[in-house]
Scaffold this active site. Structure first.
Site, mmCIF file in Angstrom:
data_model
loop_
_atom_site.group_PDB
_atom_site.id
_atom_site.type_symbol
_atom_site.label_atom_id
_atom_site.label_comp_id
_atom_site.label_asym_id
_atom_site.label_seq_id
_atom_site.Cartn_x
_atom_site.Cartn_y
_atom_site.Cartn_z
ATOM 1 N N LYS A 80 23.724 38.605 -6.018
ATOM 2 C CA LYS A 80 24.857 37.668 -6.033
ATOM 3 C C LYS A 80 25.627 37.915 -7.320
ATOM 4 O O LYS A 80 25.064 38.422 -8.299
ATOM 5 C CB LYS A 80 24.347 36.222 -6.014
ATOM 6 C CG LYS A 80 25.371 35.225 -5.563
ATOM 7 C CD LYS A 80 25.425 35.105 -4.040
ATOM 8 C CE LYS A 80 26.583 34.260 -3.578
ATOM 9 N NZ LYS A 80 26.570 34.045 -2.124
ATOM 10 N N ASP A 91 32.468 35.021 -1.234
ATOM 11 C CA ASP A 91 31.789 33.718 -1.298
ATOM 12 C C ASP A 91 32.883 32.730 -1.692
ATOM 13 O O ASP A 91 34.078 33.016 -1.494
ATOM 14 C CB ASP A 91 30.628 33.755 -2.312
ATOM 15 C CG ASP A 91 29.746 32.502 -2.243
ATOM 16 O OD1 ASP A 91 29.049 32.323 -1.240
ATOM 17 O OD2 ASP A 91 29.771 31.689 -3.194
ATOM 18 N N THR A 141 30.078 33.271 9.456
ATOM 19 C CA THR A 141 29.160 32.256 8.921
ATOM 20 C C THR A 141 29.292 30.959 9.722
ATOM 21 O O THR A 141 28.290 30.367 10.135
ATOM 22 C CB THR A 141 29.427 32.021 7.423
ATOM 23 O OG1 THR A 141 29.453 33.283 6.766
ATOM 24 C CG2 THR A 141 28.345 31.162 6.801
ATOM 25 N N ASN A 194 36.327 29.009 4.208
ATOM 26 C CA ASN A 194 35.974 29.971 5.254
ATOM 27 C C ASN A 194 34.888 29.444 6.190
ATOM 28 O O ASN A 194 35.025 29.497 7.411
ATOM 29 C CB ASN A 194 35.530 31.279 4.571
ATOM 30 C CG ASN A 194 34.996 32.270 5.565
ATOM 31 O OD1 ASN A 194 33.803 32.357 5.780
ATOM 32 N ND2 ASN A 194 35.879 33.001 6.209
HETATM 33 P P1 NDP Z 1 35.627 28.801 0.236
HETATM 34 O O1 NDP Z 1 36.033 29.078 -1.138
HETATM 35 O O2 NDP Z 1 36.357 29.437 1.353
HETATM 36 O O3 NDP Z 1 35.623 27.220 0.490
HETATM 37 C C1 NDP Z 1 34.860 26.358 -0.270
HETATM 38 C C2 NDP Z 1 35.153 24.944 0.137
HETATM 39 O O4 NDP Z 1 34.254 24.081 -0.529
HETATM 40 C C3 NDP Z 1 36.544 24.487 -0.264
HETATM 41 O O5 NDP Z 1 37.013 23.550 0.657
HETATM 42 C C4 NDP Z 1 36.295 23.871 -1.634
HETATM 43 O O6 NDP Z 1 37.260 22.898 -2.023
HETATM 44 C C5 NDP Z 1 34.964 23.215 -1.429
HETATM 45 N N1 NDP Z 1 34.273 23.129 -2.727
HETATM 46 C C6 NDP Z 1 33.994 24.134 -3.582
HETATM 47 N N2 NDP Z 1 33.389 23.683 -4.685
HETATM 48 C C7 NDP Z 1 33.303 22.354 -4.510
HETATM 49 C C8 NDP Z 1 32.784 21.303 -5.294
HETATM 50 N N3 NDP Z 1 32.232 21.548 -6.496
HETATM 51 N N4 NDP Z 1 32.849 20.041 -4.786
HETATM 52 C C9 NDP Z 1 33.389 19.798 -3.573
HETATM 53 N N5 NDP Z 1 33.911 20.753 -2.784
HETATM 54 C C10 NDP Z 1 33.864 22.001 -3.256
HETATM 55 O O7 NDP Z 1 34.063 29.156 0.303
HETATM 56 P P2 NDP Z 1 33.162 29.450 1.573
HETATM 57 O O8 NDP Z 1 33.596 28.621 2.714
HETATM 58 O O9 NDP Z 1 33.075 30.920 1.720
HETATM 59 O O10 NDP Z 1 31.725 28.990 1.045
HETATM 60 C C11 NDP Z 1 31.269 27.638 1.197
HETATM 61 C C12 NDP Z 1 29.768 27.613 1.029
HETATM 62 O O11 NDP Z 1 29.150 28.452 2.023
HETATM 63 C C13 NDP Z 1 29.223 28.100 -0.321
HETATM 64 O O12 NDP Z 1 28.040 27.387 -0.621
HETATM 65 C C14 NDP Z 1 28.863 29.549 -0.018
HETATM 66 O O13 NDP Z 1 27.898 30.042 -0.902
HETATM 67 C C15 NDP Z 1 28.304 29.403 1.380
HETATM 68 N N6 NDP Z 1 28.281 30.611 2.182
HETATM 69 C C16 NDP Z 1 29.414 31.329 2.412
HETATM 70 C C17 NDP Z 1 29.363 32.457 3.192
HETATM 71 C C18 NDP Z 1 30.588 33.214 3.582
HETATM 72 O O14 NDP Z 1 30.470 34.112 4.427
HETATM 73 N N7 NDP Z 1 31.751 32.910 3.056
HETATM 74 C C19 NDP Z 1 28.084 32.971 3.724
HETATM 75 C C20 NDP Z 1 26.966 32.084 3.490
HETATM 76 C C21 NDP Z 1 27.073 30.975 2.711
HETATM 77 P P3 NDP Z 1 38.276 23.218 -3.228
HETATM 78 O O15 NDP Z 1 39.317 24.108 -2.616
HETATM 79 O O16 NDP Z 1 38.789 21.902 -3.646
HETATM 80 O O17 NDP Z 1 37.464 23.909 -4.307
#
Ligand code: NDP
Length: 443
Positions: free
Chosen positions: A126, A166, A209, A240
């Site tokens: 990571k 991520d 995902t 995402n």
């Molecule tokens: P994105 O950046 O596309 O989206 C993240 C989302 O979560 C946004 O809506 C963001 O809001 C919110 N968020 C981020 N940090 C915080 C916080 N501290 N408090 C509240 N909301 C928060 O990321 P992904 O969708 O790719 O990833 C989301 C999760 O899924 C993570 O845990 C990641 O590790 C996990 N994941 C992702 C994969 C992938 O293929 N993308 C695969 C497996 C797991 P804001 O815009 O306000 O920050």
């Protein structure tokens, strides 16, 4: 004190300042007790746990870049290569101001188990930076990505370490990172996944995902003689994972009623308008609150989390530790049937225990969100074969492997005579494969 407790105590003492890392290690090691106790001497003699909780290496570097005002900015960059017993290091890059060593260590450690579960040959890693892409221009993001890759390229490669996206790293960032890798190495190769479709990306990787999460939800409900039809789903996040979880939830007949960002959440009793959500988050890149300008029936809750809304299924898809004991209590009071983690470790240890005590079906992230990395694995295969599979081919493989992964957890639970506990099932299944490879390769 047994072997697991000795290793765990040592970690807790040594890394007490690394909250997320200690949390992830605690969850995994506690659930391995049942396996380790059967052959403690063997595991201890091979120092299996000490080796598993220690990364192969942590690469840490300075990332200077110039903003649109001409000022030089400096961020920290990281790549943590955790374990490559079963394949090249593989795992995402996260760009978020909260990024630190503890968070990346927990993610890299978890990734090792997740990748093992997918059945594909991928080790765990990571990386990322405390750079915040939010509010930056495309040129600023490009400048950062180019500088980040100028250091990172020395340590990665299609057979060494294959990063992906991520939080904060989507198609735009992967494009800039890939462009710089190519410039520096003159190699056009599958060194990153999540690439654009015109330069080696896989169909369905963007959706994978979220789609995989729903395939697993479907498999879980089927085992309990239920279906997704008309189930109300609370989703957190609007990135995402959340967007494509919502998309597949609709395709499978469910009604997703919330989404959120770090400022608050939207509740739309008619179901989240997917086209609008994509427009706001993928095109305009604005705050989720803007949803209200288009949908008068929806409500925006400022500074709140969506777990207070009554639902059948909850899918936390935002970030680590977003779902606390208090949230778990509200979900249980409101009759939630199942919680599946789209994000990595979104539930605190207390929340997870509470779900277990109250017989909520619970699947942890390392199994429930494995669809992303598994489709990255399929992207690597297509890159090596120099061909592209169709949407249907990739989607079918994703669905098949998510079902196999689910079955694999059930088989492991059966082998060890354990109740239906997917924290145990995923950790034990992931552990057994990695450890077998580690032992056979020597220390
Ligand atoms: P994105 O950046 O596309 O989206 C993240 C989302 O979560 C946004 O809506 C963001 O809001 C919110 N968020 C981020 N940090 C915080 C916080 N501290 N408090 C509240 N909301 C928060 O990321 P992904 O969708 O790719 O990833 C989301 C999760 O899924 C993570 O845990 C990641 O590790 C996990 N994941 C992702 C994969 C992938 O293929 N993308 C695969 C497996 C797991 P804001 O815009 O306000 O920050």
């Amino acid at each position: 004190m047994n072997y697991v407790e000795r290793v765990l105590n040592n970690i807790k003492e040594k890394y007490s300042h690394e909250k997320e890392f200690v949390q992830a290690i605690t969850e995994v090691l506690e659930s391995l007790k049942v396996v380790i106790s059967k052959n403690e001497e063997f595991y201890e003699k091979n120092a299996i746990l000490e080796r598993l909780v220690t990364p192969d290496r942590i690469i840490k570097f300075r990332v200077p870049w110039v903003n649109d005002k001409g000022e030089i900015k400096v961020n920290m960059g990281y790549r943590i290569q955790w374990n490559n017993a079963i394949g090249p290091y593989k795992g995402g890059l996260r760009l978020h101001p909260s990024v630190n060593e503890s968070i990346l260590k927990f993610l890299a450690f978890e990734q090792t188990f997740k990748n093992s579960l997918t059945t594909l040959p991928m080790g765990g890693g990571k990386g990322g930076s405390d750079f915040d892409p939010k509010g930056k221009s495309d040129r600023e993001v490009m400048a950062f990505c180019q500088s980040f890759m100028t250091e990172l390229y020395k340590y990665i490669g299609p057979n060494t370490d294959v990063p992906a996206g991520d939080i904060g790293v989507g198609a735009r960032e992967i494009g800039y990172l890939y462009g710089q890798y190519k410039r520096l190495t003159s190699n056009y190769e599958g060194v990153l996944t999540g690439k654009g479709l015109t330069y080696g990306g896989s169909l369905i990787r963007t959706e994978a995902t979220g789609y995989g999460l729903l395939y697993m939800t479907e498999a879980l409900l089927k085992k309990h003689e239920m279906s997704l039809k008309d189930k109300k789903i609370v989703v957190s996040g609007a990135g995402n994972v959340a967007i494509y979880a919502i998309e597949k939830a609709y395709q499978l007949g469910a009604l997703p009623i919330t989404c959120s960002d770090s400022n608050g959440f939207i509740y739309d009793p008619n179901g989240i308008d997917l086209a609008l959500l994509k427009e706001l988050k993928e095109v305009k890149r604005v705050r989720i609150k803007e949803y209200l300008n288009y949908k008068k029936d929806a409500t925006y809750y400022d500074g709140k989390k969506p777990f207070m809304i009554k639902c059948d299924i909850a899918l936390p898809c935002a970030t680590q530790n977003e779902l606390t004991l208090e949230d778990a209590k509200m979900l249980v009071n409101n009759g939630v049937i199942a919680v599946l983690e789209g994000a990595n470790m979104p539930s605190t240890l207390e929340a997870t225990s509470y779900f277990k005590e109250h017989h909520v079906l619970f699947v942890p992230g390392k199994a429930a969100n494995a669809g992303g990395v598994l489709t990255s694995g399929l992207e690597m295969t297509q890159n090596s074969m120099r061909l592209s599979w169709t949407r249907e081919e990739v989607d079918n493989k994703l669905k098949t492997i998510m079902n196999e992964l689910y079955q694999n957890m059930l088989n492991v639970l059966k082998t060890y005579n354990l109740e239906e506990d997917y924290v145990l099932g995923s950790n034990i299944a992931g552990f057994l494969k990695v450890v077998d490879a580690m032992v056979k390769q020597g220390f």
